[in-house]
Design an enzyme around this catalytic site. Structure first.
Site, mmCIF file in Angstrom:
data_model
loop_
_atom_site.group_PDB
_atom_site.id
_atom_site.type_symbol
_atom_site.label_atom_id
_atom_site.label_comp_id
_atom_site.label_asym_id
_atom_site.label_seq_id
_atom_site.Cartn_x
_atom_site.Cartn_y
_atom_site.Cartn_z
ATOM 1 N N ARG A 229 -11.675 -8.426 33.469
ATOM 2 C CA ARG A 229 -12.330 -9.581 32.847
ATOM 3 C C ARG A 229 -12.447 -9.316 31.354
ATOM 4 O O ARG A 229 -12.756 -8.190 30.936
ATOM 5 C CB ARG A 229 -13.726 -9.829 33.434
ATOM 6 N N ASP A 253 -4.617 -8.706 29.947
ATOM 7 C CA ASP A 253 -4.297 -9.889 30.749
ATOM 8 C C ASP A 253 -5.479 -10.861 30.706
ATOM 9 O O ASP A 253 -5.390 -11.966 31.234
ATOM 10 C CB ASP A 253 -4.010 -9.486 32.205
ATOM 11 N N GLU A 258 -11.228 -16.406 26.594
ATOM 12 C CA GLU A 258 -9.985 -17.002 27.085
ATOM 13 C C GLU A 258 -10.149 -18.409 27.650
ATOM 14 O O GLU A 258 -9.181 -19.160 27.740
ATOM 15 C CB GLU A 258 -9.373 -16.113 28.188
ATOM 16 N N HIS A 290 -3.887 -14.187 31.783
ATOM 17 C CA HIS A 290 -4.542 -14.068 33.099
ATOM 18 C C HIS A 290 -3.518 -14.332 34.212
ATOM 19 O O HIS A 290 -3.696 -15.201 35.076
ATOM 20 C CB HIS A 290 -5.736 -15.024 33.215
#
Ligand code: NAI
Length: 342
Positions: A229, A253, A258, A290
């Site tokens: 996260r 990622d 985000e 993500h």
């Protein structure tokens, strides 16, 4: 039964549509769930959301007023849901495991891409530039990886790293027996790891677990991997660490801010987030949007488990995958009986 899906993309529709029937109707919305969009769930029994939807107290109250009975997360992490506030109003279910391999393999893919400069080489050879200057990498064999969070994904990642002949140090709030690693305190993990990979959930305790203070404790040239996260890392501190050459590379990622950016095409626009723009501009930072979960196997498992979670709640009033707030009331509590009380 009607389910409203928020933040949907074509691949979501594809994996869920096979379950549609006269008794089970789907409404797919591209927009994310938040207080301004919650009204779209009017007439639906269930709302299905993903990682960047917002289910805070205000949204939960709104859904409850609309008669929504189940909030089904089609993901594992649930930091975007006020589970305590949902208690007694809306059942919250999630998909605790759909493919730990998908996420762990993506983590290793990012690491290898970064340290062997595959992202640079790909662009060069596309342009018929076959020079090797600046592409020197390093072996993973014999290096020390520090894994924070040794649950389902962390464990698979540990196995992958061991396959590469790496030494594995790990930190977990709840260490498990038989995990093939040496559990150490965080400070030792920071001091001795060549590579640090985050696989713990985002909680008040883990928020900014990587910040200026922890970066100062790390080896020069450390590679940081985050497929968990975004808010586990203080992005500004990470950027400073990269600019000062303390951090050798970062593979992300996920990103703290985000939610308004990832999953969308901004290629023709100016991105307002200066920290993200600067991070992406760095030659030693790789960002994916993500994407770690995105395999055929994972999507299939997510759809299957989500539908079964919803049916369990509506038919039996409880589910193995329910997230239930610890209310202290143990009498006749199905969540307590199923060990779903936390
Ligand atoms: P898991 O629940 O199996 O493992 C999490 C581990 O973290 C557990 O061993 C737990 O004891 C540990 N932990 C909890 N609090 C901690 C703390 N304060 N410090 C250190 N460790 C702590 O979860 P799983 O399935 O391995 O997923 C890990 C995370 O990966 C999820 O929380 C989610 O945020 C993220 N994720 C990311 C995806 C992506 O597409 N990028 C997809 C799926 C999950």
């Amino acid at each position: 039964m009607k389910i409203a899906f928020f933040d949907t993309k074509p691949y979501d529709k594809q994996s869920f549509e096979q379950y549609a029937s006269d008794d089970l109707k789907f409404k797919f919305f591209e927009t994310k769930l938040n207080i301004d969009t919650a009204d779209l769930a009017r007439g639906c029994d269930v709302v299905c959301i993903f990682v960047n939807d917002t289910a805070d107290a205000a949204v939960i109250d709104k859904l409850y007023d609309l008669g929504v009975k189940v909030l089904a997360l089609r993901c594992a992490g649930y930091n975007n849901v006020d589970v305590k506030h949902a208690y007694g109003k809306i059942h919250v279910v999630h998909v605790p495991a759909y493919s730990p391999y998908a996420v762990a393999e993506h983590t290793m893919a990012m690491l290898l891409t970064s340290i062997r400069r595959i992202h640079k080489a790909y662009i060069r050879t596309k342009d018929f530039n076959f020079s090797l200057s600046g592409l020197t990498g390093f072996d993973l064999y014999g290096k020390t990886v520090g894994v924070i969070g040794t649950g389902k994904i962390g464990r698979v990642f540990i196995d992958i790293c061991r396959g590469f002949g790496m030494k594995v140090l790990a930190y977990d709030k709840f260490p498990t027996e038989n995990t093939p690693c040496e559990y150490v305190e965080l400070d030792r993990l920071f001091a001795e790891s060549d590579i640090i990979s985050l696989h713990c959930p985002l909680t008040a305790e883990t928020h900014h677990i990587i910040d200026e203070k922890s970066i100062n404790k790390m080896k020069k040239g450390v590679v940081i991997l985050n497929t968990s996260r975004g808010a586990l890392i203080d992005a500004d501190a990470l950027l400073e660490g990269i600019k000062s050459r303390k951090i050798g590379a970062a593979c992300l990622d996920v990103y703290e801010e985000e939610s308004d950016i990832f999953f969308e095409d901004f290629s023709g626009h100016i991105v307002d987030d200066d920290t993200l723009a600067r991070l992406i501009s760095m030659p030693n930072v790789i960002v994916t949007s993500h994407q770690a979960f995105l395999t055929e196997e994972a999507l299939g498992n997510i759809a299957e488990t989500t539908i079964s979670n919803i049916k369990e709640i509506l038919e039996n009033g409880c589910s193995q995958n329910e997230l239930c707030y610890h209310c202290g009331n143990t009498t006749n509590c199905k969540a307590q009986r199923l060990g779903k009380c936390f």
